[in-house]
Design a protein around this motif. Structure first.
Motif, PDB file in Angstrom:
ATOM      1  N   ASN A  96       0.645   4.240   2.730  1.00 48.37           N
ATOM      2  CA  ASN A  96       0.605   3.362   3.917  1.00 48.37           C
ATOM      3  C   ASN A  96       0.742   4.128   5.227  1.00 48.37           C
ATOM      4  O   ASN A  96       1.594   3.809   6.054  1.00 48.37           O
ATOM      5  CB  ASN A  96       1.689   2.276   3.799  1.00 48.37           C
ATOM      6  CG  ASN A  96       1.256   0.957   4.446  1.00 48.37           C
ATOM      7  OD1 ASN A  96       0.067   0.628   4.457  1.00 48.37           O
ATOM      8  ND2 ASN A  96       2.201   0.224   4.998  1.00 48.37           N
ATOM      9  N   ALA A  97      -0.100   5.131   5.393  1.00 47.18           N
ATOM     10  CA  ALA A  97      -0.121   5.918   6.629  1.00 47.18           C
ATOM     11  C   ALA A  97      -1.544   5.916   7.182  1.00 47.18           C
ATOM     12  O   ALA A  97      -2.522   5.978   6.428  1.00 47.18           O
ATOM     13  CB  ALA A  97       0.319   7.355   6.354  1.00 47.18           C
ATOM     14  N   THR A  98      -1.639   5.829   8.503  1.00 47.35           N
ATOM     15  CA  THR A  98      -2.916   5.752   9.220  1.00 47.35           C
ATOM     16  C   THR A  98      -3.941   6.772   8.725  1.00 47.35           C
ATOM     17  O   THR A  98      -5.110   6.441   8.551  1.00 47.35           O
ATOM     18  CB  THR A  98      -2.658   6.020  10.720  1.00 47.35           C
ATOM     19  OG1 THR A  98      -1.730   5.056  11.179  1.00 47.35           O
ATOM     20  CG2 THR A  98      -3.930   5.929  11.523  1.00 47.35           C
TER      21      THR A  98
ATOM     22  N   VAL B 259       0.846  -1.191   0.000  1.00 46.53           N
ATOM     23  CA  VAL B 259       0.000   0.000   0.000  1.00 46.53           C
ATOM     24  C   VAL B 259       0.884   1.244   0.000  1.00 46.53           C
ATOM     25  O   VAL B 259       1.900   1.279   0.684  1.00 46.53           O
ATOM     26  CB  VAL B 259      -0.892   0.015   1.265  1.00 46.53           C
ATOM     27  CG1 VAL B 259      -1.782   1.249   1.272  1.00 46.53           C
ATOM     28  CG2 VAL B 259      -1.720  -1.253   1.377  1.00 46.53           C
TER      29      VAL B 259
ATOM     30  N   PRO C 187      -5.391   5.424   0.995  1.00 53.00           N
ATOM     31  CA  PRO C 187      -4.407   4.789   0.105  1.00 53.00           C
ATOM     32  C   PRO C 187      -4.560   5.263  -1.345  1.00 53.00           C
ATOM     33  O   PRO C 187      -5.645   5.217  -1.917  1.00 53.00           O
ATOM     34  CB  PRO C 187      -4.716   3.302   0.257  1.00 53.00           C
ATOM     35  CG  PRO C 187      -5.243   3.176   1.653  1.00 53.00           C
ATOM     36  CD  PRO C 187      -6.089   4.424   1.822  1.00 53.00           C
TER      37      PRO C 187
END
Lengths: 413, 413
Positions: free
Chosen positions: A276-278, A273, A282
């Motif tokens: 790919n961060a909270t 992804v 995406p």
């Protein structure tokens, strides 16, 4: 016909297991006998001594494959070839490859002890480096014997060695690799005994598998492009979420594979992804789709089904999805006459058998390009392989060795 | 009442944009003005000079926040506080924070030029390091002013500096950080003008947003445990595929969020697969689930819905799914009286307005813990922010500045 008993096979497997055993471990702790490593060289030496003590003529070809030959009564007939490999993956088990190799050698020993002469000659083989543990390439020795080297592989470096250096270490002759090619008509047939590596036989309580062939593989790479955006400020209906689209595609793979009867499998094994961060929607997902079945036509059909579904998902999720073929491996079908010999052997031994495809690759798939090929499977407990937990009961090991013996004797008539 | 025109705001934003501009770039190439960096220090100096030329008294508190005060006619009344920040994310845009900060300063300049005296005093503020670009923590300056330091943050190292050193660089006094706390009743209210960072206003052609509050955030970590196994030899019905289960869970998050009316959002932003290999069935997946809404009760309800669905998915896919709360941020509601002032300002300016929540965090959420708070949003083209592509038209910028002016004048009566 005499039989090979479980304790004999157990003894051989335990003796071989010390080469590459983890420090302080036992047989249960598995083995790391990487192709071309010191442990591999020591294991090969052990096996070659067994071969010589069986009265066989031992020869190493230019690729490092070991052949142990025993003449037949009619030298004009091509001999029967049978065997497997003894290298392992890192942290592997003591059955994958070893069972087929040591059973082959034990057959030569037993016939030698009993002074039984077959009509065709018998040749046991231990292929060099079957596992993808060296430079990621599988079937290094049998691939050379089938005349299918890969471009540039001899100078590729793996574990600090080029393939040229690696082959030289085990007594091969990398400068003359082409001499390893087995000519057409040289052998009558090839038979390989192997653990199943799947759980079908064990789960169904069937002691013998008659392999229909080694499956075809279609590998795809799918790239889902959406739009990375703030996870707090972008309303749900405005999103182009690449991971939501990827999730739909993962389930589409599962559903397409389940849409037809048969033993086909489909796997999304890799998925990455970006970013790919909270707190970021995406923006891109890359994933692999791997399909396996004996029938390339079925794989083609499933691939098209998944592509059609991907196009619909892209529309629904306002993303772009590309799905491109990254690899294709042809199936290797077992020869009907060898399958018949295996079925007949099971009948003579009073063992129930079942036909099944091999989902994993084997040296046998290379031999199938040269001669009639067949494979005998025995059960793997819980379908585990490539792990120290790999386990086949001594009784199943003995059954396999006797199946190989009966099949080879039948083919050598 | 006079108005602030677009060219004035454009001039200020363009002047500030040179501090942290990429080499050889223009205004369109955005800015990297990380909090506490040399570019931030240069930008702060530029803004303080603007404040002084507006006749305001400039003060830096112990956390590095900049206050520019202009007295009112009744010194017994608490003044009105308004402003934003000028630091940016790496590769950010020239509107996020800058618009609210420079509009606040321009209000002081204009009133000074026109010699207009308000009843309450006016204090423009530029908060230190709002973005999560230093040590990953947001709202560094306003958080200190709200008396909410994080344990151990002063010795944490980010970009080669401890927070103590960083605060000292911008003229703060880290040893006396507690003096940055704003006492209750010190100010009458806080107002912040900011770009929306989402696309709601732009998409609907509405020039002004009246913020209801800054959303509550629930963060979960989900861990899906299946069984890694050979992708070729494991039949579909025998699989415990953690990624297939994760795919179902991603769609469950989307569906749960869509199951109720409202502006709530839910995002799976991070997902990591293990072992993440083409030919191995995924054994474990770790993923984040982030839910945002003004109502913590709704978030609680959605979290429970997703958990219930996760339990059902685990059963269907023969996996284990755990879902644990990793973080919770309380909502910060805008005060009704400040919202009324903002609505009245829109009416006076003849601008259509719409109520909406802020999905992103802002310094205003810290001020909401101390005093009545309100926020004015102006449209972001395509909802883009934290990017050089961040864009708000000069007309919308001027509308925002005049909205802030009218609101502050109303509150200062």
């Amino acid at each position: 016909m005499p039989r090979i008993d479980g304790s004999t096979i157990q003894g051989h497997l335990e003796s071989l297991s010390v080469f590459g055993r983890p420090d302080g471990g036992t047989f249960q702790h598995g083995v790391s006998r990487i192709g071309y490593s010191d442990a591999d060289i020591a294991g090969r030496k052990f096996v070659m001594n067994l071969m010589r003590s069986a009265g066989a003529a031992v020869r190493i070809d230019a690729a490092g494959n070991i052949f142990a030959s025993r003449p037949g009564s009619d030298p004009s007939l091509p001999p029967v070839l049978f065997g497997s490999h003894i290298d392992s993956v890192p942290n592997g088990g003591n059955f994958d490859g070893d069972l087929g190799s040591l059973s082959a050698v034990q057959i030569l020993r037993m016939l030698n002890d009993l002074r039984i002469v077959t009509r065709r000659g018998l040749t046991a083989v231990v292929w060099a480096c079957e596992e993808a543990s060296f430079a990621g390439a599988m079937l290094n020795g049998s691939r050379a014997a089938a005349g299918k080297p890969r471009p540039g592989e001899m100078t590729q470096i793996s574990r600090g060695l080029t393939k040229t250096e690696a082959i030289r270490r085990i007594g091969g002759d990398p400068e003359k690799l082409e001499t390893a090619l087995i000519p057409a008509e040289k052998y009558h047939a090839y038979v390989e005994l192997h653990i199943e590596q799947g759980g079908t036989l064990a789960r169904n309580g069937v002691p013998v598998g008659v392999v229909d062939g080694i499956v075809s593989i279609d590998d795809y790479e799918a790239i889902v492009k959406g739009a990375a955006n703030h996870a707090g400020t972008t309303p749900m209906q405005g999103r182009q979420d690449a991971l939501v689209a990827a999730a739909e595609l993962i389930l589409a793979v599962r559903d397409a594979v389940a849409s037809e009867a048969g033993a086909q499998v489909g796997t999304v094994g890799r998925l990455d992804v970006s970013p790919n961060a909270t707190n970021v929607i995406p923006g891109e997902v890359r994933m692999t789709i791997e399909l396996r079945d004996l029938s390339p036509a079925k794989l083609e059909r499933l691939g098209e089904k998944i592509k059609a579904r991907a196009a619909a998902i892209a529309l629904e999720t306002r993303t772009e999805i590309s799905m491109t073929r990254a690899g294709h491996m042809e199936p290797a079908l077992a020869a009907v006459e060898v399958q018949r010999s295996i079925e007949a052997a099971a009948g003579r031994l009073g063992l129930e058998s079942r036909h099944l495809p091999s989902g994993a690759g084997h040296d046998a798939q290379m031999m199938a390009t040269l001669m009639p090929m067949g494979m005998i499977f025995v059960p793997s407990v819980d379908g585990i392989s490539h792990s120290p937990k790999e386990l086949t009961s001594w009784q199943d090991c003995a059954n396999g060795a006797n199946m190989l013996l009966e099949t080879v004797m039948n083919l050598a008539r």
